[in-house]
Design a protein around this motif. Structure first.
Motif, PDB file in Angstrom:
ATOM      1  N   ASP A 270     -20.528  -0.883 -20.081  1.00 20.61           N
ATOM      2  CA  ASP A 270     -21.554   0.442 -20.059  1.00 20.61           C
ATOM      3  C   ASP A 270     -22.617   0.462 -20.058  1.00 20.61           C
ATOM      4  OD1 ASP A 270     -19.382   1.657 -19.653  1.00 20.61           O
ATOM      5  OD2 ASP A 270     -18.498   1.984 -21.805  1.00 20.61           O
ATOM      6  N   GLU A 279     -24.694   4.981 -12.008  1.00 25.05           N
ATOM      7  CA  GLU A 279     -24.063   6.557 -12.761  1.00 25.05           C
ATOM      8  C   GLU A 279     -24.679   7.714 -11.657  1.00 25.05           C
ATOM      9  OE1 GLU A 279     -22.321   8.869 -14.984  1.00 25.05           O
ATOM     10  OE2 GLU A 279     -22.367   7.309 -16.430  1.00 25.05           O
ATOM     11  N   ARG A 310     -13.452   2.998 -14.039  1.00 23.86           N
ATOM     12  CA  ARG A 310     -13.912   4.261 -15.006  1.00 23.86           C
ATOM     13  C   ARG A 310     -14.885   5.621 -14.414  1.00 23.86           C
ATOM     14  NH1 ARG A 310     -12.322  -0.019 -19.226  1.00 23.86           N
ATOM     15  NH2 ARG A 310      -9.766  -0.174 -18.600  1.00 23.86           N
ATOM     16  N   LEU A 311     -16.157   4.668 -14.285  1.00 20.17           N
ATOM     17  CA  LEU A 311     -17.168   5.799 -13.921  1.00 20.17           C
ATOM     18  C   LEU A 311     -16.977   6.402 -13.098  1.00 20.17           C
ATOM     19  CD1 LEU A 311     -20.180   3.891 -15.548  1.00 20.17           C
ATOM     20  CD2 LEU A 311     -19.028   5.884 -16.386  1.00 20.17           C
ATOM     21  N   ARG A 313     -13.873   7.124 -11.093  1.00 20.92           N
ATOM     22  CA  ARG A 313     -13.312   7.856 -11.352  1.00 20.92           C
ATOM     23  C   ARG A 313     -13.731   9.245 -11.915  1.00 20.92           C
ATOM     24  NH1 ARG A 313      -7.494   6.793 -14.800  1.00 20.92           N
ATOM     25  NH2 ARG A 313      -9.044   6.632 -15.790  1.00 20.92           N
ATOM     26  N   LYS A 314     -14.763   9.626 -12.409  1.00 19.68           N
ATOM     27  CA  LYS A 314     -15.309  10.271 -13.347  1.00 19.68           C
ATOM     28  C   LYS A 314     -15.702  11.060 -12.180  1.00 19.68           C
ATOM     29  CE  LYS A 314     -19.160  10.638 -16.653  1.00 19.68           C
ATOM     30  NZ  LYS A 314     -20.624  10.064 -17.780  1.00 19.68           N
ATOM     31  N   HIS A 315     -16.358  10.707 -11.517  1.00 16.93           N
ATOM     32  CA  HIS A 315     -17.297  10.924 -10.347  1.00 16.93           C
ATOM     33  C   HIS A 315     -16.404  11.489  -9.302  1.00 16.93           C
ATOM     34  CE1 HIS A 315     -21.709  11.257 -12.024  1.00 16.93           C
ATOM     35  NE2 HIS A 315     -20.626   9.809 -12.778  1.00 16.93           N
ATOM     36  N   ARG A 316     -15.411  10.715  -9.256  1.00 10.24           N
ATOM     37  CA  ARG A 316     -14.484  11.783  -8.124  1.00 10.24           C
ATOM     38  C   ARG A 316     -14.729  10.209  -6.696  1.00 10.24           C
ATOM     39  NH1 ARG A 316     -10.978  15.622  -9.671  1.00 10.24           N
ATOM     40  NH2 ARG A 316     -11.923  16.843 -10.929  1.00 10.24           N
TER      41      ARG A 316
END
Lengths: 376, 376
Positions: A270, A279, A310-311, A313-316
């Motif tokens: 992270d 990101e 994971r990151l 997925r957060k931003h699709r």
């Protein structure tokens, strides 16, 4: 179309920037118009420095410091963000890789050189420090580093002690009246992937000291020393770090960085994703490709492919991974958000051959993965 | 969702039906509700019989015949389509694999056993014959086969000759007054993947006889014999087959099947696709997966993955291929319609290990390819 390339290094083969470049070649073999954003990744261990300097087009600095046995050694660290942030791997100055097998002895070794690297960065006026703490040769709770930054380790007679593993149990007081003036204002974040506490059966001495050369008696002596340092933090600094997850990382340097430098322990992936700008790169991306030499169920816990997924997925953004070795029980990785885990070896080959041919394998398998992905 | 699984055998590892089954396992690991249609494929060479019997749930027949040196041997062929169609591999009765290295000698070998297999099928009342002609031990222009079907090969004295390679040049007349009565009404199609003519520098003798045990003098003698058989077809049958593409396949059995049996020479992949029902299966399919042990630029010419891709494109179904060995220059395969060519090896391994682990590699790489394809 924008594709983000965010692989880890392939251990013993290619660093993350070279993997990302090979991926780009594969993508441009399909369509040179596709925009590739290269974000070489790391998890706080080996390759962290190289990945961050490449991702942020930073620079390397070489400094004369002391190795774990206090011999002179050249060590390299990085400066990114217009030299506002330093990236330090503790192993560059205090790593096990700097010692012959016969020299390994955590009673004699010190993190002093890591402290010297930090000092050098402070004197250059950085505002942030990122420290990767994998691969240490030490079990000194960071007292070596502390000594290099002006902390004084005093015995019962008030004499200053050498900051090695064996001194820990004799420390009677830690004086901090002469510490480096830039230490307080600087923000220090530590890439830390283990959750082990400083003390006890899961602590730094019994779990990690044996691989650094400690026998059973030495482990007991080191445990006693770590306990004493912990007591000093409590009494001299009013800091209670006994149960801090990750405090036992790098022979207690994890806890030491918190105690002496006010550092924050963070997940390596992270932290590196944040400083590498992952990101921001994911915004508007059609796909992200990550990868690691081997991917198995353990990859879901603190490793690059899972962190990237994971990151993403957060931003699709769909995330896929490439690997030279597809392990079993991959469900936790699908849960983390990886859509597919693709094998890269383009023909039968031994492990040494595979390590030699990673570039071509990555290039070709990236091309084919993209062709498949575009076929829908 | 329907997915068609139409791989070739992976040579020296697994037959096509087992590859297709491993693919199905991989697909059902993603979603057991996906309908899988298994169409094991072949190109007319090794594996043709097994693939067609599996694709059409046919049956195997074992028959006592004669091997290339006229020794008794058990040979297997297949019946599909409610026993209306027989599938014969010439190599089952007349293949190089039936001989020791020291026994290889195309002057002495014969396709007689292949004729016996055809005769057996005729007597069972089949209406169609599919004959795969790869792997022959013979260079007899099919006169052995002809003898088993009632053709008589006569020398200048009118005596019947043994139907081997060395007899060809002495044949003075071919009598066909006593041929098998079912030969005319039956439709015979030959899976033939080479374009070599019967005679000349690209013909059966100079190109293929050496690998069947012929030295230079034998090649000359065989060429003379093939020339004589060709002349007899012209004079006795009024058939001109000198320039027939594929006439030189299987030591002239290609031309011999046309001359003696009225057979049609066809592309192996197309013929097998037709009898395996590939086009019907493709209707309404979302994806077709094919594969072969190695895929390179030569794969575009007459091999299974390219043939499957061409049919898939006709039906607007995306086709992808899996392989253990991704070669160079794949553009002709993309032109044939393959969307992607994916490597299957899930970890570094030697060729022998790869041949042992094909099933797991296919299963896992199929699963991952499908996951990627569904991710879009």
């Amino acid at each position: 179309m924008k594709i983000v390339l965010a692989p880890n290094a392939f251990k013993e083969s290619l660093p993350a920037p070279a993997i990302a470049q090979a991926m780009r070649e594969g993508i441009h073999a399909v369509d040179p118009a596709i925009e590739c954003v290269l974000i070489p990744m790391a998890d706080g261990g080996d390759g962290t420095l190289e990945a961050l300097v490449a991702a942020r087009q930073g620079e390397f600095v070489s400094v004369g410091v002391h190795d774990p046995l206090m011999r002179p050694v050249k060590a390299v660290y990085g400066l990114i963000d217009d030299r506002r942030t330093a990236v330090i791997e503790m192993a560059a100055a205090s790593g096990l890789r700097l010692l012959e097998a016969a020299e390994r002895n955590p009673l004699r070794t010190t993190t002093y050189g890591t402290g010297e690297l930090i000092r050098d960065a402070l004197e250059r006026g950085v505002q942030n420090l990122i420290i990767g703490i994998g691969g240490s040769a030490t079990t000194d709770a960071g007292i070596g580093m502390a000594a290099a930054l002006g902390f004084r380790l005093l015995d019962r007679q008030g004499n200053e002690m050498e900051p090695t593993g064996r001194s820990m149990k004799l420390i009677n007081r830690i004086a901090r009246d002469d510490t480096h003036p830039r230490l307080k204002p600087v923000k220090i974040q530590v890439a830390c992937d283990v959750r082990n506490p400083l003390l006890g059966p899961e602590g730094a001495a019994p779990v990690y000291a044996p691989q650094k050369g400690a026998d059973e008696a030495m482990v007991r002596e080191l445990e006693e020393g770590l306990e004493q340092v912990c007591r000093r933090w409590e009494e001299d600094f009013h800091l209670h770090l006994r149960d801090l997850p990750g405090g036992g990382a790098a022979g207690g340097l994890g806890a030491g960085l918190v105690a002496f430098c006010g550092a924050e322990l963070r997940s390596g992936v992270d932290l590196i994703a944040e400083f590498a700008g992952l990101e921001a790169a994911l915004k508007g991306a059609a796909l992200v490709m990550t990868g690691e030499g081997r991917i198995d169920e353990s990859t879901a816990y603190g490793k690059v492919p899972a962190g990237v997924a994971r990151l993403a997925r957060k931003h699709r953004v769909p995330a896929i991974a490439l690997t030279g070795n597809v392990g079993e029980n991959l469900a936790p990785l699908y849960e983390a958000g990886l859509k597919a885990i693709l094998p890269i070896l383009i023909r039968p080959m031994s492990l040494p051959e595979a390590l030699e041919n990673t570039r071509a394998c990555i290039r070709i398998s990236t091309e084919q993965a993209l062709r498949l992905w575009l076929a829908r």
